[in-house]
Design a protein around this motif. Structure first.
Motif, PDB file in Angstrom:
ATOM      1  N   PRO A   1       0.812  -1.229   0.000  1.00  0.00           N
ATOM      2  CA  PRO A   1       0.000   0.000   0.000  1.00  0.00           C
ATOM      3  C   PRO A   1       0.842   1.274   0.000  1.00  0.00           C
ATOM      4  O   PRO A   1       0.449   2.280  -0.608  1.00  0.00           O
ATOM      5  CB  PRO A   1      -0.831  -0.128   1.281  1.00  0.00           C
ATOM      6  CG  PRO A   1      -0.923  -1.601   1.519  1.00  0.00           C
ATOM      7  CD  PRO A   1       0.407  -2.147   1.093  1.00  0.00           C
ATOM      8  N   LEU A   2       1.983   1.256   0.672  1.00  0.00           N
ATOM      9  CA  LEU A   2       2.859   2.428   0.676  1.00  0.00           C
ATOM     10  C   LEU A   2       3.489   2.643  -0.695  1.00  0.00           C
ATOM     11  O   LEU A   2       3.652   3.783  -1.161  1.00  0.00           O
ATOM     12  CB  LEU A   2       3.981   2.267   1.712  1.00  0.00           C
ATOM     13  CG  LEU A   2       3.615   2.097   3.182  1.00  0.00           C
ATOM     14  CD1 LEU A   2       4.882   2.004   4.014  1.00  0.00           C
ATOM     15  CD2 LEU A   2       2.750   3.245   3.652  1.00  0.00           C
ATOM     16  N   LEU A   3       3.839   1.543  -1.326  1.00  0.00           N
ATOM     17  CA  LEU A   3       4.616   1.612  -2.557  1.00  0.00           C
ATOM     18  C   LEU A   3       3.793   2.084  -3.747  1.00  0.00           C
ATOM     19  O   LEU A   3       4.351   2.346  -4.827  1.00  0.00           O
ATOM     20  CB  LEU A   3       5.242   0.244  -2.842  1.00  0.00           C
ATOM     21  CG  LEU A   3       6.132  -0.284  -1.706  1.00  0.00           C
ATOM     22  CD1 LEU A   3       6.621  -1.683  -1.997  1.00  0.00           C
ATOM     23  CD2 LEU A   3       7.302   0.650  -1.469  1.00  0.00           C
ATOM     24  N   ASN A   4       2.496   2.184  -3.563  1.00  0.00           N
ATOM     25  CA  ASN A   4       1.634   2.722  -4.617  1.00  0.00           C
ATOM     26  C   ASN A   4       1.501   4.236  -4.524  1.00  0.00           C
ATOM     27  O   ASN A   4       0.854   4.856  -5.372  1.00  0.00           O
ATOM     28  CB  ASN A   4       0.244   2.079  -4.545  1.00  0.00           C
ATOM     29  CG  ASN A   4       0.282   0.598  -4.921  1.00  0.00           C
ATOM     30  OD1 ASN A   4       1.079   0.182  -5.755  1.00  0.00           O
ATOM     31  ND2 ASN A   4      -0.575  -0.189  -4.291  1.00  0.00           N
ATOM     32  N   LEU A   5       2.103   4.848  -3.503  1.00  0.00           N
ATOM     33  CA  LEU A   5       2.029   6.298  -3.336  1.00  0.00           C
ATOM     34  C   LEU A   5       3.047   6.992  -4.236  1.00  0.00           C
ATOM     35  O   LEU A   5       4.011   6.377  -4.723  1.00  0.00           O
ATOM     36  CB  LEU A   5       2.272   6.662  -1.870  1.00  0.00           C
ATOM     37  CG  LEU A   5       1.257   6.094  -0.868  1.00  0.00           C
ATOM     38  CD1 LEU A   5       1.629   6.490   0.555  1.00  0.00           C
ATOM     39  CD2 LEU A   5      -0.158   6.570  -1.196  1.00  0.00           C
ATOM     40  N   ASP A   6       2.858   8.295  -4.426  1.00  0.00           N
ATOM     41  CA  ASP A   6       3.664   9.066  -5.372  1.00  0.00           C
ATOM     42  C   ASP A   6       4.968   9.523  -4.702  1.00  0.00           C
ATOM     43  O   ASP A   6       5.177  10.705  -4.410  1.00  0.00           O
ATOM     44  CB  ASP A   6       2.873  10.269  -5.870  1.00  0.00           C
ATOM     45  CG  ASP A   6       3.570  10.976  -7.027  1.00  0.00           C
ATOM     46  OD1 ASP A   6       4.428  10.337  -7.680  1.00  0.00           O
ATOM     47  OD2 ASP A   6       3.256  12.159  -7.268  1.00  0.00           O
ATOM     48  N   ALA A   7       5.841   8.554  -4.459  1.00  0.00           N
ATOM     49  CA  ALA A   7       7.156   8.828  -3.872  1.00  0.00           C
ATOM     50  C   ALA A   7       8.187   7.949  -4.561  1.00  0.00           C
ATOM     51  O   ALA A   7       7.832   7.052  -5.335  1.00  0.00           O
ATOM     52  CB  ALA A   7       7.132   8.555  -2.360  1.00  0.00           C
ATOM     53  N   SER A   8       9.447   8.229  -4.308  1.00  0.00           N
ATOM     54  CA  SER A   8      10.538   7.429  -4.875  1.00  0.00           C
ATOM     55  C   SER A   8      11.061   6.515  -3.775  1.00  0.00           C
ATOM     56  O   SER A   8      11.492   6.985  -2.709  1.00  0.00           O
ATOM     57  CB  SER A   8      11.646   8.362  -5.374  1.00  0.00           C
ATOM     58  OG  SER A   8      12.765   7.628  -5.811  1.00  0.00           O
ATOM     59  N   PHE A   9      11.021   5.199  -4.009  1.00  0.00           N
ATOM     60  CA  PHE A   9      11.337   4.232  -2.962  1.00  0.00           C
ATOM     61  C   PHE A   9      12.684   3.545  -3.232  1.00  0.00           C
ATOM     62  O   PHE A   9      12.959   3.116  -4.357  1.00  0.00           O
ATOM     63  CB  PHE A   9      10.224   3.197  -2.846  1.00  0.00           C
ATOM     64  CG  PHE A   9       8.922   3.789  -2.397  1.00  0.00           C
ATOM     65  CD1 PHE A   9       8.708   4.087  -1.059  1.00  0.00           C
ATOM     66  CD2 PHE A   9       7.916   4.092  -3.318  1.00  0.00           C
ATOM     67  CE1 PHE A   9       7.513   4.649  -0.640  1.00  0.00           C
ATOM     68  CE2 PHE A   9       6.726   4.653  -2.903  1.00  0.00           C
ATOM     69  CZ  PHE A   9       6.517   4.941  -1.560  1.00  0.00           C
ATOM     70  N   HIS A  10      13.476   3.414  -2.170  1.00  0.00           N
ATOM     71  CA  HIS A  10      14.834   2.902  -2.286  1.00  0.00           C
ATOM     72  C   HIS A  10      15.083   1.879  -1.181  1.00  0.00           C
ATOM     73  O   HIS A  10      14.889   2.179   0.003  1.00  0.00           O
ATOM     74  CB  HIS A  10      15.839   4.050  -2.162  1.00  0.00           C
ATOM     75  CG  HIS A  10      15.569   5.165  -3.131  1.00  0.00           C
ATOM     76  ND1 HIS A  10      16.258   5.303  -4.317  1.00  0.00           N
ATOM     77  CD2 HIS A  10      14.656   6.187  -3.097  1.00  0.00           C
ATOM     78  CE1 HIS A  10      15.791   6.361  -4.968  1.00  0.00           C
ATOM     79  NE2 HIS A  10      14.833   6.918  -4.255  1.00  0.00           N
ATOM     80  N   CYS A  11      15.504   0.700  -1.554  1.00  0.00           N
ATOM     81  CA  CYS A  11      15.785  -0.366  -0.585  1.00  0.00           C
ATOM     82  C   CYS A  11      17.155  -0.139   0.039  1.00  0.00           C
ATOM     83  O   CYS A  11      18.165  -0.049  -0.661  1.00  0.00           O
ATOM     84  CB  CYS A  11      15.730  -1.732  -1.284  1.00  0.00           C
ATOM     85  SG  CYS A  11      16.232  -3.092  -0.211  1.00  0.00           S
ATOM     86  N   LEU A  12      17.188  -0.060   1.360  1.00  0.00           N
ATOM     87  CA  LEU A  12      18.444   0.133   2.090  1.00  0.00           C
ATOM     88  C   LEU A  12      19.040  -1.179   2.579  1.00  0.00           C
ATOM     89  O   LEU A  12      20.078  -1.173   3.246  1.00  0.00           O
ATOM     90  CB  LEU A  12      18.208   1.055   3.287  1.00  0.00           C
ATOM     91  CG  LEU A  12      17.567   2.419   3.000  1.00  0.00           C
ATOM     92  CD1 LEU A  12      17.461   3.224   4.286  1.00  0.00           C
ATOM     93  CD2 LEU A  12      18.349   3.181   1.949  1.00  0.00           C
ATOM     94  N   GLN A  13      18.388  -2.294   2.278  1.00  0.00           N
ATOM     95  CA  GLN A  13      18.856  -3.595   2.758  1.00  0.00           C
ATOM     96  C   GLN A  13      19.965  -4.141   1.861  1.00  0.00           C
ATOM     97  O   GLN A  13      19.869  -4.075   0.637  1.00  0.00           O
ATOM     98  CB  GLN A  13      17.694  -4.597   2.794  1.00  0.00           C
ATOM     99  CG  GLN A  13      16.606  -4.213   3.761  1.00  0.00           C
ATOM    100  CD  GLN A  13      15.488  -5.229   3.832  1.00  0.00           C
ATOM    101  OE1 GLN A  13      14.427  -4.937   4.372  1.00  0.00           O
ATOM    102  NE2 GLN A  13      15.688  -6.432   3.299  1.00  0.00           N
TER     103      GLN A  13
END
Length: 533
Positions: free
Chosen positions: A404-416
């Motif tokens: 649900p968060l990942l459908n928002l209008d933001a740029s997502f970056h995995c820190l793992q």
């Protein structure tokens, strides 16, 4: 929170009469019962000598030497039940769980009703996170001896970690119905009440355990974590030192060196002091803040930390000497664990050294991360930590839960740095999540990537700590049975001013937490977009 699980059956008084002729002490037993009837007299005598020496060394906690003698005994009589069990118990204490399990499994092949082997097998499966198998083994033991306290303790612990709290409660209560003097039952019951958020009941059970055994280090250790969680820091940090002596040494062994330990009493101006990491990476990142306080007393500081942390820890103060544990650095006057520094500085909730940032990203590494996301908010994500963590099942979440968060209008970056196999299929359906696994060699690289983010959203892992030490905005997803440092109810952290805590209400139910995070993230996105309107 450490849950006490008995590795050795020490009291067989509750074993049912139906199996009384086959009582098994489950650990350090005499070789008089040894099953070596087919050995020649000379071999039998040699077996007994080796076996007995192994027993003595085990009691003296000389584990490697004890293991050698048990192995020599087993070379003479590979099928000896007692030697297999004791050898397995030594391997357990050496944390060689797979090898220990093999020894107990072999003993059970010879004697499927051996309570000692069943009991130890359950413990080892628990340690290996094979909880359903551990539960089956506990049930097998309790079929043979329904009132055996050790087996009930073990099953209660397994049921607790499986989230079957009411059943665990019944097992612990049954022990107390049979014997009100069982300290471990009270301690485990306290831990269970803590997980169930019954805080008054938990405290009452800790008090009962302490009344029975006022000097029990394991009870002190568990109660110290309770006190710290409640914010009773003065009592908590004092009791925390008991972790050096509690069962399974939850704080590890105290550093062996000829120099004295410093706990804030002696003047250290002009002295060199070794401050060393002892537990998790997050602990080291959180408590390395005290190194500067030590330096302010006039001491020369040497920091001994895991290799992956050396570069980022050096950023706290370039004058500090930072070494890895295997360098065996010995040129110092005093030593102290990082986790003992809150005690040394008499830390209370009001006196937490909360100045951040105290760790800093390398500018050259920061410049290596280029993001092409326009004006979108850059959000760094961490949804799972180390699988070896005792509370991993409760603190880590599936990537799918974050959708649900990942459908928002933001740029997502995995820190793992590592992605679990169970998340790979989900990740393949989320092209909006950018990966950097090949670029994260150590925590200085992770710090550089964090520096390029606007916000970090993380479960309770070392990366959340790192973001806090850098004073970066970090939203931490906290399980319903939180680690002591996150305290209770509050949505901020006195340790990290830039942190916001999103608390789980019901164990394993993360959806309401993600819904709340999503709402707050939408507000942040809207504010960001409004500035560019």
């Amino acid at each position: 929170m450490l849950t006490e699980i008995n590795a050795v059956i020490t009291d067989t008084s509750m074993i049912e009469d139906a199996i009384s002729e086959k009582k098994d002490t489950g650990g350090k037993v005499s070789s008089k019962d040894s099953a070596h009837l087919n050995l020649k007299d000379s071999n039998a005598r040699r077996f007994d000598a080796l076996y007995q020496q192994g027993i003595v060394l085990h009691e003296q906690k000389k584990l490697s030497e004890a293991l050698d003698f048990f192995n020599q005994a087993l070379a003479i009589d590979p099928n000896n039940e007692n030697a297999l069990i004791n050898c397995g118990n030594v391997l357990y204490e050496l944390e060689q769980y797979e090898f220990a399990l093999a020894h107990h499994d072999f003993a059970l092949q010879k004697n499927p009703t051996c309570l000692a082997a069943l009991n130890s097998r359950a413990v080892l499966l628990y340690c290996l996170h094979r909880h359903e198998e551990a539960l089956t083994t506990c049930n097998e033991a309790l079929t043979l001896a329904p009132n055996l306290a050790e087996a009930l303790l073990n099953r209660g612990s397994v049921l607790n970690v499986l989230g079957r709290h009411q059943e665990a409660l019944q097992d612990y209560q049954k022990i107390l119905d049979l014997n009100l003097q069982n300290t471990l039952a009270y301690c485990n019951l306290a831990n269970l009440h803590l997980d169930m958020q019954n805080y008054e009941a938990a405290q009452e059970c800790y008090m009962q355990a302490l009344m029975l055994e006022p000097n029990n280090a394991t009870v002190h250790w568990n109660f110290s974590l309770f006190c710290l969680l409640m914010g009773a820091y003065e009592q908590g940090w004092n009791l925390y030192e008991s972790g050096r002596h509690a069962n399974h040494l939850p704080r590890g062994k105290r550093k062996e060196c000829s120099q004295p330990m410093w706990l804030g009493e002696e003047p250290i101006a002009g002295k060199r002091i070794l401050l060393y990491a002892e537990q998790g990476l997050g602990d080291t990142l959180q408590f390395v803040r005290y190194a500067q306080l030590v330096a302010d007393l006039g001491a020369s500081v040497v920091l001994e930390v895991p290799k992956d942390l050396c570069n980022i820890i050096q950023s706290t103060n370039p004058t500090f000497k930072v070494v890895e544990p295997d360098t065996y650095f010995t040129d110092f006057d005093y030593h102290c664990s990082l986790m003992s520094l809150p005690l040394a500085f008499k830390t209370t909730l009001e006196k937490i050294p909360d100045q951040t940032p105290y760790l800093f990203a390398d500018t050259r590494k920061v410049n290596q991360f280029k993001h092409n996301n326009g004006n979108k908010i850059r959000v760094g994500l961490v949804w799972s930590g180390s699988t070896s963590h005792k509370n991993d099942a409760n603190r880590s979440i599936a990537l799918e839960t974050l959708r649900p968060l990942l459908n928002l209008d933001a740029s997502f970056h995995c820190l793992q740095k590592e992605i679990r196999e169970s998340d790979l299929a989900t990740l393949n359906t989320l092209p909006q999540v950018q990966l950097y696994t090949d670029q994260l060699a150590d925590f200085s690289d992770t710090a550089a990537l964090i520096e390029t983010m606007d916000l970090i959203i993380s479960v309770d892992t070392s990366t959340a700590h790192l973001a806090g030490t850098m004073d970066k905005p970090v939203w931490i997803l906290v399980p319903s049975n939180p680690d002591f440092r996150w305290l209770l109810t509050r949505d901020d952290s006195p340790w990290y001013p830039s942190a916001v805590l999103f608390r789980q209400v019901q164990m394993l139910h993360w959806e309401p937490v993600i819904f709340k995070v999503g709402n707050e993230l939408k507000k942040l996105i809207n504010r960001k977009q409004a500035t560019y309107a």
